[in-house]
Design a protein around this motif. Structure first.
Motif, short mmCIF file in Angstrom:
data_model
loop_
_atom_site.label_atom_id
_atom_site.label_comp_id
_atom_site.label_asym_id
_atom_site.label_seq_id
_atom_site.Cartn_x
_atom_site.Cartn_y
_atom_site.Cartn_z
N PRO A 160 71.90 49.76 -45.39
CA PRO A 160 71.39 51.08 -45.73
C PRO A 160 72.34 51.88 -46.62
O PRO A 160 71.89 52.65 -47.48
CB PRO A 160 71.20 51.73 -44.36
CG PRO A 160 70.92 50.59 -43.45
CD PRO A 160 71.79 49.47 -43.95
N GLU A 161 73.63 51.68 -46.42
CA GLU A 161 74.60 52.43 -47.23
C GLU A 161 74.67 51.95 -48.68
O GLU A 161 75.37 52.55 -49.50
CB GLU A 161 76.00 52.37 -46.60
CG GLU A 161 76.52 50.98 -46.31
CD GLU A 161 76.26 50.54 -44.88
OE1 GLU A 161 75.17 50.87 -44.32
OE2 GLU A 161 77.12 49.82 -44.31
N ASP A 162 73.96 50.88 -49.00
CA ASP A 162 73.87 50.44 -50.39
C ASP A 162 72.79 51.20 -51.16
O ASP A 162 72.63 51.01 -52.37
CB ASP A 162 73.56 48.94 -50.46
CG ASP A 162 74.69 48.07 -49.93
OD1 ASP A 162 74.38 47.05 -49.28
OD2 ASP A 162 75.86 48.43 -50.14
N THR A 163 72.05 52.05 -50.46
CA THR A 163 71.04 52.85 -51.12
C THR A 163 71.68 53.76 -52.17
O THR A 163 72.58 54.54 -51.85
CB THR A 163 70.28 53.71 -50.10
OG1 THR A 163 69.55 52.84 -49.23
CG2 THR A 163 69.31 54.68 -50.78
N ALA A 164 71.25 53.60 -53.40
CA ALA A 164 71.86 54.35 -54.51
C ALA A 164 71.11 54.07 -55.79
O ALA A 164 70.26 53.16 -55.85
CB ALA A 164 73.33 53.95 -54.68
N MET A 165 71.44 54.83 -56.81
CA MET A 165 71.02 54.50 -58.17
C MET A 165 72.10 53.61 -58.75
O MET A 165 73.28 53.95 -58.69
CB MET A 165 70.85 55.77 -58.99
CG MET A 165 70.26 55.54 -60.36
SD MET A 165 68.51 55.14 -60.29
CE MET A 165 67.82 56.78 -60.09
N TYR A 166 71.69 52.50 -59.32
CA TYR A 166 72.63 51.53 -59.87
C TYR A 166 72.57 51.56 -61.40
O TYR A 166 71.48 51.57 -61.99
CB TYR A 166 72.30 50.13 -59.35
CG TYR A 166 72.73 49.92 -57.92
CD1 TYR A 166 72.03 50.52 -56.88
CD2 TYR A 166 73.84 49.14 -57.60
CE1 TYR A 166 72.43 50.35 -55.56
CE2 TYR A 166 74.24 48.96 -56.30
CZ TYR A 166 73.54 49.57 -55.28
OH TYR A 166 73.95 49.40 -53.97
N TYR A 167 73.75 51.53 -62.00
CA TYR A 167 73.87 51.61 -63.45
C TYR A 167 74.78 50.51 -63.98
O TYR A 167 75.78 50.17 -63.33
CB TYR A 167 74.50 52.94 -63.87
CG TYR A 167 73.82 54.18 -63.37
CD1 TYR A 167 74.19 54.75 -62.16
CD2 TYR A 167 72.85 54.83 -64.13
CE1 TYR A 167 73.60 55.91 -61.70
CE2 TYR A 167 72.25 55.99 -63.69
CZ TYR A 167 72.64 56.53 -62.46
OH TYR A 167 72.05 57.69 -62.02
N CYS A 168 74.48 50.03 -65.17
CA CYS A 168 75.47 49.27 -65.91
C CYS A 168 76.14 50.22 -66.90
O CYS A 168 75.53 51.22 -67.32
CB CYS A 168 74.85 48.07 -66.62
SG CYS A 168 73.55 48.47 -67.80
N GLN A 169 77.36 49.92 -67.24
CA GLN A 169 78.14 50.86 -68.03
C GLN A 169 79.03 50.12 -69.02
O GLN A 169 79.62 49.09 -68.70
CB GLN A 169 79.00 51.73 -67.10
CG GLN A 169 79.90 52.73 -67.78
CD GLN A 169 80.59 53.61 -66.78
OE1 GLN A 169 79.96 54.28 -65.95
NE2 GLN A 169 81.90 53.64 -66.85
N ARG A 170 79.12 50.69 -70.21
CA ARG A 170 80.01 50.15 -71.22
C ARG A 170 80.66 51.32 -71.95
O ARG A 170 79.97 52.17 -72.51
CB ARG A 170 79.25 49.27 -72.21
CG ARG A 170 80.14 48.57 -73.23
CD ARG A 170 79.83 49.05 -74.61
NE ARG A 170 80.67 48.39 -75.62
CZ ARG A 170 80.71 48.75 -76.89
NH1 ARG A 170 79.94 49.74 -77.31
NH2 ARG A 170 81.48 48.12 -77.74
N ASN A 171 81.97 51.39 -71.90
CA ASN A 171 82.71 52.48 -72.54
C ASN A 171 82.16 53.84 -72.16
O ASN A 171 81.98 54.72 -73.01
CB ASN A 171 82.68 52.31 -74.06
CG ASN A 171 83.53 51.16 -74.55
OD1 ASN A 171 84.30 50.59 -73.78
ND2 ASN A 171 83.40 50.81 -75.82
N GLY A 172 81.88 54.01 -70.90
CA GLY A 172 81.45 55.30 -70.41
C GLY A 172 79.99 55.62 -70.61
O GLY A 172 79.50 56.66 -70.16
#
Length: 112
Positions: free
Chosen positions: A88-100
């Motif tokens: 349950p604590e993995d509930t989140a919005m997930y993003y990939c990121q490159r140079n901010g």
């Protein structure tokens, strides 16, 4: 223009698995270091895993070690995050990121 688009999120039950994708364009993906991050409601951004251009990865967050795995397909300009044994604590919005720069994100909700 750098463009990152995450997908693959959804509602999953504790203990299940799913794979997120990040489609990249506007830069030389095969030469880029990439990062997966997440943000839970009311919390700050958490760095999860770093992925180098050849697919080697480093896990930043102890709570996901052994459960989350990052990979990439440089021919498809796509980054992946495999989430296993989700909690349950993995509930989140997930993003990939490159140079901010991040995409719009994909929501993962873990609930029974």
């Amino acid at each position: 223009e750098v463009r990152l688009v995450e997908s693959g999120g959804g509602l999953v039950q504790p203990g299940e698995s799913l794979t997120l994708s990040c489609a990249a364009s506007g830069f030389i993906f095969s030469a880029a270091n990439m990062i997966w991050v997440r943000q839970a409601p009311g919390k700050g951004l958490e760095w999860l895993l770093f992925v180098d251009p050849r697919g080697g990865s480093t896990t930043y967050l102890d709570s996901v070690k052994g459960r989350f795995t990052a990979s990439r397909d440089n021919e498809k300009n796509t980054l992946y995050l495999r989430l296993a044994d989700v909690r349950p604590e993995d509930t989140a919005m997930y993003y990939c990121q490159r140079n901010g720069i991040r995409g719009p994100g994909t929501q993962v909700t873990v609930s029974s």
